[in-house]
Design a protein around this motif. Sequence first.
Motif, PDB file in Angstrom:
ATOM      1  N   PRO A  26      34.658  32.097  38.468  1.00  0.00           N
ATOM      2  CA  PRO A  26      35.117  33.343  37.841  1.00  0.00           C
ATOM      3  C   PRO A  26      35.244  34.497  38.827  1.00  0.00           C
ATOM      4  CG  PRO A  26      32.786  32.996  37.372  1.00  0.00           C
ATOM      5  CD  PRO A  26      33.250  31.780  38.119  1.00  0.00           C
ATOM      6  N   VAL A  27      36.236  35.316  38.603  1.00  0.00           N
ATOM      7  CA  VAL A  27      36.380  36.591  39.298  1.00  0.00           C
ATOM      8  C   VAL A  27      36.861  37.598  38.264  1.00  0.00           C
ATOM      9  CG1 VAL A  27      38.710  36.022  40.086  1.00  0.00           C
ATOM     10  CG2 VAL A  27      37.432  37.831  41.241  1.00  0.00           C
ATOM     11  N   ALA A  28      36.192  38.721  38.181  1.00  0.00           N
ATOM     12  CA  ALA A  28      36.497  39.741  37.163  1.00  0.00           C
ATOM     13  C   ALA A  28      36.498  39.126  35.759  1.00  0.00           C
ATOM     14  CB  ALA A  28      37.827  40.424  37.454  1.00  0.00           C
ATOM     15  N   GLY A  29      35.591  38.189  35.527  1.00  0.00           N
ATOM     16  CA  GLY A  29      35.396  37.646  34.191  1.00  0.00           C
ATOM     17  C   GLY A  29      36.268  36.478  33.803  1.00  0.00           C
ATOM     18  N   GLU A  30      37.182  36.051  34.673  1.00  0.00           N
ATOM     19  CA  GLU A  30      38.058  34.923  34.357  1.00  0.00           C
ATOM     20  C   GLU A  30      38.154  33.982  35.554  1.00  0.00           C
ATOM     21  OE1 GLU A  30      41.393  36.216  31.205  1.00  0.00           O
ATOM     22  OE2 GLU A  30      41.622  37.176  33.169  1.00  0.00           O
ATOM     23  N   VAL A 216      34.679  38.629  46.795  1.00  0.00           N
ATOM     24  CA  VAL A 216      34.379  40.064  46.748  1.00  0.00           C
ATOM     25  C   VAL A 216      35.663  40.876  46.845  1.00  0.00           C
ATOM     26  CG1 VAL A 216      33.210  41.967  47.937  1.00  0.00           C
ATOM     27  CG2 VAL A 216      32.070  39.748  47.702  1.00  0.00           C
ATOM     28  N   LEU A 217      36.566  40.472  47.744  1.00  0.00           N
ATOM     29  CA  LEU A 217      37.823  41.190  47.906  1.00  0.00           C
ATOM     30  C   LEU A 217      38.677  41.063  46.646  1.00  0.00           C
ATOM     31  CD1 LEU A 217      39.909  42.731  49.523  1.00  0.00           C
ATOM     32  CD2 LEU A 217      40.603  40.575  50.601  1.00  0.00           C
ATOM     33  N   ALA A 218      38.769  39.854  46.073  1.00  0.00           N
ATOM     34  CA  ALA A 218      39.562  39.667  44.847  1.00  0.00           C
ATOM     35  C   ALA A 218      39.014  40.511  43.713  1.00  0.00           C
ATOM     36  CB  ALA A 218      39.574  38.190  44.466  1.00  0.00           C
ATOM     37  N   GLU A 219      37.697  40.533  43.595  1.00  0.00           N
ATOM     38  CA  GLU A 219      37.054  41.348  42.541  1.00  0.00           C
ATOM     39  C   GLU A 219      37.383  42.823  42.729  1.00  0.00           C
ATOM     40  OE1 GLU A 219      34.536  41.446  39.150  1.00  0.00           O
ATOM     41  OE2 GLU A 219      34.404  39.684  40.456  1.00  0.00           O
ATOM     42  N   ALA A 220      37.334  43.282  43.967  1.00  0.00           N
ATOM     43  CA  ALA A 220      37.605  44.695  44.249  1.00  0.00           C
ATOM     44  C   ALA A 220      39.051  45.048  43.924  1.00  0.00           C
ATOM     45  CB  ALA A 220      37.297  45.002  45.717  1.00  0.00           C
ATOM     46  N   LEU A 222      41.055  43.546  41.764  1.00  0.00           N
ATOM     47  CA  LEU A 222      41.250  43.527  40.315  1.00  0.00           C
ATOM     48  C   LEU A 222      40.595  44.734  39.650  1.00  0.00           C
ATOM     49  CD1 LEU A 222      40.696  39.718  39.745  1.00  0.00           C
ATOM     50  CD2 LEU A 222      42.776  40.969  39.149  1.00  0.00           C
ATOM     51  N   SER A 223      39.408  45.070  40.082  1.00  0.00           N
ATOM     52  CA  SER A 223      38.688  46.212  39.485  1.00  0.00           C
ATOM     53  C   SER A 223      39.406  47.529  39.757  1.00  0.00           C
ATOM     54  CB  SER A 223      37.266  46.281  40.035  1.00  0.00           C
ATOM     55  OG  SER A 223      36.544  45.113  39.713  1.00  0.00           O
ATOM     56  N   GLY A 224      40.063  47.593  40.934  1.00  0.00           N
ATOM     57  CA  GLY A 224      40.774  48.817  41.287  1.00  0.00           C
ATOM     58  C   GLY A 224      42.210  48.855  40.804  1.00  0.00           C
ATOM     59  N   GLY A 225      42.627  47.830  40.069  1.00  0.00           N
ATOM     60  CA  GLY A 225      43.974  47.806  39.534  1.00  0.00           C
ATOM     61  C   GLY A 225      45.037  47.599  40.584  1.00  0.00           C
TER      62      GLY A 225
END
Length: 227
Positions: A26-30, A216-220, A222-225
């Motif tokens: 999972p990354v950003a919940g998916e 970590v980069l993918a999460e960042a 996605l979180s930052g749009g």
Amino acid sequence: MTCALVVPAAGRGERLGAGVPKALVPVAGEPLLVHALRRALASGVVDVVVVVAPAGEQQHVRTLLSPLGAADLRVVAGGAERQDSVRCGLAALPEGVDVVLVHDAARCLTPPSVFRSVVAAVRGGAVAVVPVLPVSDTVKRVRAGRVVATVDRRELVAVQTPQGFSCAPLRAAHRAADSAAPATDDAGMLEALGHEVLTVAGDDTAFKVTRPVDLVLAEALLSGGRA
């Protein structure tokens, strides 16, 4: 004229150390696979999706992907190597497919525009097409721990996915491939048969999630749009 997307997603992903198959991390919940397929379908050029899942995970993968609304979704079990899994995916294609995209689930943030560019190039007459980025690092050739040459990076590119192919030549390349020396990408298999491989512009967000820092980069992003 039908475009099929084959996603070899049977890898175990040991380097991520997540304890689950890489495509299901999972990354950003998916899961990575869900992010990858959502962007592929948003391109509007994919008619058929074949996901090559880890053995025993086919129904779980189908359940994860069903909400994405793919008109024709097929989930099959993969093989020991990536090359084996792609071959399993090709075997599951329906009749009438003319363009095949092979895409890594680990490149989960590849934007829809890259899918469109690759398909357009294949439909324009190319047998094989790969998205690429210029190499920004200095690259050196090393032998036995010693630098023997600095490579001119102006002639080098980093290759991404989706890679696009005319269906019949891709099938022929897999039939001709040496199973004892698995290929790292499908374009290389067509190169070995003498086919020209064309390039289109890749994208910085189409990086491959391989190590924990990539998550970590993918999460960042996605979180930052930004992806």
